[in-house]
Design a protein around this motif. Structure first.
Motif, short mmCIF file in Angstrom:
data_model
loop_
_atom_site.label_atom_id
_atom_site.label_comp_id
_atom_site.label_asym_id
_atom_site.label_seq_id
_atom_site.Cartn_x
_atom_site.Cartn_y
_atom_site.Cartn_z
N ILE A 68 -3.67 7.21 5.95
CA ILE A 68 -3.36 5.81 5.64
C ILE A 68 -4.38 4.93 6.35
O ILE A 68 -4.76 5.18 7.49
CB ILE A 68 -1.91 5.46 6.03
CG1 ILE A 68 -1.53 4.07 5.52
CG2 ILE A 68 -1.69 5.59 7.54
CD1 ILE A 68 -0.04 3.74 5.69
N SER A 69 -4.81 3.88 5.65
CA SER A 69 -5.75 2.93 6.23
C SER A 69 -5.50 1.57 5.60
O SER A 69 -4.75 1.45 4.63
CB SER A 69 -7.20 3.38 5.99
OG SER A 69 -7.48 3.43 4.60
N ARG A 70 -6.12 0.55 6.17
CA ARG A 70 -5.94 -0.79 5.62
C ARG A 70 -7.21 -1.59 5.80
O ARG A 70 -7.99 -1.36 6.72
CB ARG A 70 -4.75 -1.48 6.27
CG ARG A 70 -4.90 -1.80 7.73
CD ARG A 70 -3.57 -2.27 8.33
NE ARG A 70 -3.15 -3.55 7.77
CZ ARG A 70 -1.89 -4.00 7.85
NH1 ARG A 70 -0.96 -3.29 8.47
NH2 ARG A 70 -1.59 -5.17 7.34
N ASP A 71 -7.36 -2.57 4.93
CA ASP A 71 -8.45 -3.52 5.00
C ASP A 71 -7.82 -4.90 4.97
O ASP A 71 -7.45 -5.39 3.89
CB ASP A 71 -9.42 -3.31 3.84
CG ASP A 71 -10.65 -4.19 3.93
OD1 ASP A 71 -10.61 -5.23 4.63
OD2 ASP A 71 -11.66 -3.87 3.29
N ASN A 72 -7.68 -5.52 6.11
CA ASN A 72 -7.00 -6.81 6.17
C ASN A 72 -7.79 -7.91 5.48
O ASN A 72 -7.21 -8.90 5.02
CB ASN A 72 -6.70 -7.19 7.62
CG ASN A 72 -5.56 -6.38 8.20
OD1 ASN A 72 -4.80 -5.75 7.47
ND2 ASN A 72 -5.44 -6.37 9.51
N ALA A 73 -9.09 -7.76 5.38
CA ALA A 73 -9.90 -8.75 4.67
C ALA A 73 -9.61 -8.72 3.17
O ALA A 73 -9.78 -9.74 2.49
CB ALA A 73 -11.38 -8.51 4.92
N LYS A 74 -9.18 -7.56 2.69
CA LYS A 74 -8.87 -7.42 1.26
C LYS A 74 -7.37 -7.39 0.99
O LYS A 74 -6.94 -7.17 -0.15
CB LYS A 74 -9.50 -6.14 0.71
CG LYS A 74 -11.02 -6.14 0.73
CD LYS A 74 -11.59 -4.87 0.13
CE LYS A 74 -13.11 -4.91 0.12
NZ LYS A 74 -13.69 -3.67 -0.45
N ASN A 75 -6.56 -7.56 2.05
CA ASN A 75 -5.09 -7.53 1.90
C ASN A 75 -4.63 -6.26 1.20
O ASN A 75 -3.74 -6.30 0.33
CB ASN A 75 -4.59 -8.75 1.13
CG ASN A 75 -4.62 -10.01 1.96
OD1 ASN A 75 -5.06 -10.00 3.10
ND2 ASN A 75 -4.14 -11.10 1.39
N THR A 76 -5.22 -5.15 1.58
CA THR A 76 -4.94 -3.89 0.88
C THR A 76 -4.72 -2.74 1.87
O THR A 76 -5.43 -2.66 2.87
CB THR A 76 -6.10 -3.54 -0.07
OG1 THR A 76 -6.29 -4.61 -1.00
CG2 THR A 76 -5.82 -2.26 -0.84
N VAL A 77 -3.76 -1.91 1.55
CA VAL A 77 -3.53 -0.68 2.29
C VAL A 77 -3.80 0.48 1.36
O VAL A 77 -3.56 0.38 0.15
CB VAL A 77 -2.10 -0.62 2.87
CG1 VAL A 77 -1.06 -0.61 1.78
CG2 VAL A 77 -1.93 0.57 3.80
N TYR A 78 -4.32 1.57 1.91
CA TYR A 78 -4.70 2.73 1.12
C TYR A 78 -3.96 3.98 1.61
O TYR A 78 -3.57 4.07 2.77
CB TYR A 78 -6.21 2.98 1.25
CG TYR A 78 -7.06 1.80 0.87
CD1 TYR A 78 -7.56 0.94 1.84
CD2 TYR A 78 -7.35 1.53 -0.46
CE1 TYR A 78 -8.34 -0.15 1.52
CE2 TYR A 78 -8.14 0.44 -0.81
CZ TYR A 78 -8.62 -0.40 0.18
OH TYR A 78 -9.39 -1.48 -0.16
N LEU A 79 -3.82 4.92 0.70
CA LEU A 79 -3.31 6.24 1.07
C LEU A 79 -4.24 7.27 0.42
O LEU A 79 -4.19 7.46 -0.80
CB LEU A 79 -1.87 6.45 0.61
CG LEU A 79 -1.23 7.75 1.07
CD1 LEU A 79 -1.04 7.74 2.60
CD2 LEU A 79 0.10 7.99 0.38
N GLN A 80 -5.09 7.88 1.22
CA GLN A 80 -5.96 8.93 0.73
C GLN A 80 -5.20 10.25 0.80
O GLN A 80 -4.74 10.65 1.88
CB GLN A 80 -7.22 9.02 1.59
CG GLN A 80 -8.17 10.14 1.19
CD GLN A 80 -8.79 9.92 -0.17
OE1 GLN A 80 -9.22 8.82 -0.51
NE2 GLN A 80 -8.85 10.99 -0.98
N MET A 81 -5.06 10.89 -0.33
CA MET A 81 -4.27 12.12 -0.42
C MET A 81 -5.19 13.27 -0.81
O MET A 81 -5.76 13.26 -1.91
CB MET A 81 -3.15 11.96 -1.44
CG MET A 81 -2.27 10.74 -1.18
SD MET A 81 -0.85 10.64 -2.29
CE MET A 81 -1.68 10.40 -3.86
N ASN A 82 -5.34 14.22 0.08
CA ASN A 82 -6.18 15.40 -0.16
C ASN A 82 -5.32 16.65 -0.19
O ASN A 82 -4.17 16.65 0.27
CB ASN A 82 -7.24 15.50 0.93
CG ASN A 82 -8.18 14.32 0.97
OD1 ASN A 82 -8.47 13.70 -0.05
ND2 ASN A 82 -8.67 14.00 2.16
N SER A 83 -5.89 17.73 -0.71
CA SER A 83 -5.19 19.02 -0.76
C SER A 83 -3.79 18.86 -1.34
O SER A 83 -2.81 19.36 -0.78
CB SER A 83 -5.13 19.65 0.64
OG SER A 83 -6.42 19.80 1.19
#
Length: 122
Positions: A68-83
């Motif tokens: 999980i990560s976030r970019d507060n400048a873009k008001n966006t949170v991410y969930l990178q899902m591998n395997s």
């Protein structure tokens, strides 16, 4: 308002990145979480991140595979899902809460996105 996107169909072992864009609130003041609900299952916690992005917390079932990560400048949170595994198949929801506490408790989140479907084929 939270808008989740990035779901889709992927083979086992593959990867997807989910995004959740926020609007209408001071995004950087909130902790963010991802939950999922598979067929016939209750909604379960996946991951959370503090307002600054400096702290993350994961369910044991995804630890080491999801980030999980976030970019507060873009008001966006991410969930990178591998395997990815077939048991990761679910509708994934993003949610927001004021405090970085009780992260696994879905009733304590303030706002929810509409969900995005992730399907992992074997």
């Amino acid at each position: 308002q939270l808008q989740a996107s990035g779901g889709g169909l992927v083979q086992a072992g593959g990867s997807l990145r989910l995004s959740c864009a926020a609007s209408g609130l001071t995004f950087s003041s909130y902790a963010m979480g991802w939950f999922r609900q598979g067929p016939g299952n209750t909604r379960e916690f996946v991951a959370a991140i503090s307002w600054s992005g400096g702290s993350q917390y994961y369910a044991d079932s995804v630890k080491g595979r999801f980030t999980i990560s976030r970019d507060n400048a873009k008001n966006t949170v991410y969930l990178q899902m591998n395997s990815l595994k077939p048991e990761d198949t679910a509708v994934y929801y993003c949610a927001i809460k004021r405090r970085y506490t009780a992260l696994t408790e879905s009733p304590l989140y303030d706002y929810w996105g509409q969900g995005t479907q992730v399907t992992v084929s074997s």
